[in-house]
Motif scaffolding. Structure first.
Motif: not given
Length: 537
Positions: A502-503, A506, A509
């Motif tokens: 997920e990091q 992130k 993005k």
């Protein structure tokens, strides 16, 4: 051809003085460690990254050869200059994985994703390929260009250029290479753009060129039955070669790895994509102009490869000739500097450091400098052989990329997109792929003595062969990977799309904004526009 006069030499002298000043400024900044020497401290901005990508790609053989394609009815070759969209793939698809893995080289990435065996194989193969193709071809073409432009002996021109380029590459490392390349990009664009504008004006505009040669001459999309450039094979194989060259080859990727972060690196590829569209207008169109002038009896040349230097020497006034000559020298030197530095990086990081892992950083920098000197010597030693090679084999070297690219493109693409692809699949494809490439090259050389299936294999259009070869490599990688154990988690974590944390998502993005997306869409729109425009109507 007209010879250069005093004002031309003044322009060439100014170019070399500025280049020397930039090189000295960089060399005086001490190289503290391998990251500083090979990747310029990973602290380079997007403008310099993009300019370096462009300058590395455009060599003197590229300039002369592309103009020759324009003058010699090989307009479909234009598709290789529309790879701006593939350069975008480097920034948007591949770079985040390379940057996250912290690698210096592409073979090093293969070790992290697959195995040490894959790394060794790609390292040794890349070094041999660089010395036998990139360095030798660039030096040979450069010697021809320099001797023709400056009116000096071939050997003097080739040796002087190689030694001068090798000197600042050895002393300044990657930082010297990319900053001098930025200067060389500016000089090359200004010089070639001047020639293009004056050339198009001299023939009465683009519509006049179409009238003289006919609209069909400007068609880059030949029928699928065309013996030389069938459009389906051309589209597929040029894409395969493009992904290998722009997204997985040390020669180009090393420029992007010098960026401060993923955001700057990606913007560098977008800027590089814009610049990549320029050769269509800067080099191909002058070749067409030269052909039009020849048909009208206003210009004379024997071989299409002479089109660019003959047009330049006859069309441009004093002073501007010197500027364009400096641009051609810049193209030659930037390509040589890039490949010298890439070779020393591959040898030092992928071979020497693997054999002697405890070597201190300052000693690795010295090894890198020695490796560059050896590569320069190998390049010079290869010149006599290149000087005796016929034009047929020189052109043939360009098609060799269609045999080298498929296995490497297949394992990099599949390795990033599919986490089930394992070390056995990658290594098998590399070994089998290189054997098949060697067989095809050998068969092509002895084609006249063959018959039956072997002759058919040797005689198959190189673009069609490249397309089928790639599909074979993809199938082989998948089949061997599925037939063997899945890769361990540490070989895929963060290195494939399916294993991003997920990091990671992130961080990705936050590494781009609407400006990056809009600029990328503009590049894509420009590529599509050129493809549609040159359809022979």
């Amino acid at each position: 051809m007209k010879t250069l006069d005093t004002l031309d030499w003044v322009f060439i002298g100014i170019y070399f003085l500025v280049l020397f000043g930039v090189a000295v400024w960089v060399i005086l900044k001490k190289q503290k460690n391998t990251e500083d020497y090979f990747l310029a401290g990973r602290n380079v901005g997007w403008f310099v990254v993009g300019a370096s990508i462009f300058a590395s790609n455009i060599g003197s053989e590229h300039v002369v050869g592309l103009a020759g394609a324009g003058a010699g009815d090989k307009f479909p070759m234009l598709i290789y200059e529309l790879h701006a969209w593939v350069v975008l793939m480097l920034g948007w698809v591949f770079l985040p994985f390379y940057a996250r893995s912290g690698v210096f080289t592409m073979p090093e990435f293969l070790e992290k994703r697959f195995s040490a065996k894959s790394r060794w194989l790609l390292s040794v193969f890349s070094l041999l390929a660089y010395v036998l193709t990139k360095i030798s071809v660039t030096i040979y073409a450069g010697g021809v260009v320099v001797s023709a432009l400056l009116g000096i002996n071939f050997w003097v021109g080739a040796l002087a250029t190689v030694i001068l380029t090798g000197l600042y590459t050895v002393l300044g490392g990657m930082r010297a290479v990319i900053y001098t390349e930025t200067l060389q990009t500016i000089v090359l664009i200004i010089g070639a753009a001047t020639l293009t504008v004056m050339g198009v004006n001299a023939v009465g505009g683009f519509s006049s060129m179409k009238e003289t040669l006919g609209p069909e001459y400007f068609n880059m999309w030949r029928p699928a039955t065309d013996p030389d450039f069938p459009w389906p094979s051309l589209l597929m194989t040029s894409t395969i070669v493009g992904i290998w060259y722009w997204c997985t080859d040390q020669y180009i990727v090393q420029r992007v790895l010098t960026a401060k972060n993923i955001k700057e690196g990606r913007r560098g590829t977008i800027w590089g994509g814009f610049l990549k569209l320029l050769p269509v207008f800067l080099f191909l169109i002058p070749g067409v102009v030269a052909l039009v002038l020849k048909q009208r009896g206003e210009l004379q040349w024997d071989s299409p490869d002479e089109a660019f230097p003959v047009l330049m020497s006859n069309l441009l006034p004093s002073g501007l000739r010197g500027l364009v000559a400096a641009g051609l020298l810049a193209a030659l030197m930037s390509s040589l500097a890039s490949v010298f530095n890439s070779c020393s990086t591959l040898f030092t990081v992928d071979i020497y450091k693997k054999l002697k892992p405890d070597t201190p950083e300052h000693e690795l920098v010295k090894i890198g400098q020695i490796a560059t000197v050896i590569v320069v010597i190998c390049g010079i030693a290869w010149i006599p052989i290149m000087a005796n090679i016929s034009g047929v084999l020189y052109e043939y070297l360009q098609s060799v990329q269609s045999y080298i690219a498929p296995p490497i493109t297949a394992i990099f693409l599949l390795g990033i997109f599919l986490k089930r692809i394992n070390a056995a699949g990658a290594y098998t494809t590399l070994v089998v792929g290189l054997i098949v490439a060697a067989i095809r090259i050998t068969l092509e050389l002895v084609k006249s003595n063959l018959s039956g299936f072997l002759f058919e294999l040797a005689d198959m259009n190189f673009l069609t062969f490249g397309a089928y070869f790639f599909l074979f490599c993809v199938a082989l990688t998948i089949v061997v990977s599925l037939a063997t154990a899945p890769p361990p988690a540490e070989k895929t974590a963060g290195l494939t799309f399916g294993t991003l944390s997920e990091q990671d998502k992130k961080d990705n993005k936050t590494s781009y904004g609407w400006v990056d997306i809009a600029a990328s869409l503009v590049v894509l729109a420009m590529v599509i526009t050129v493809m549609v425009y040159f359809n022979g109507k």
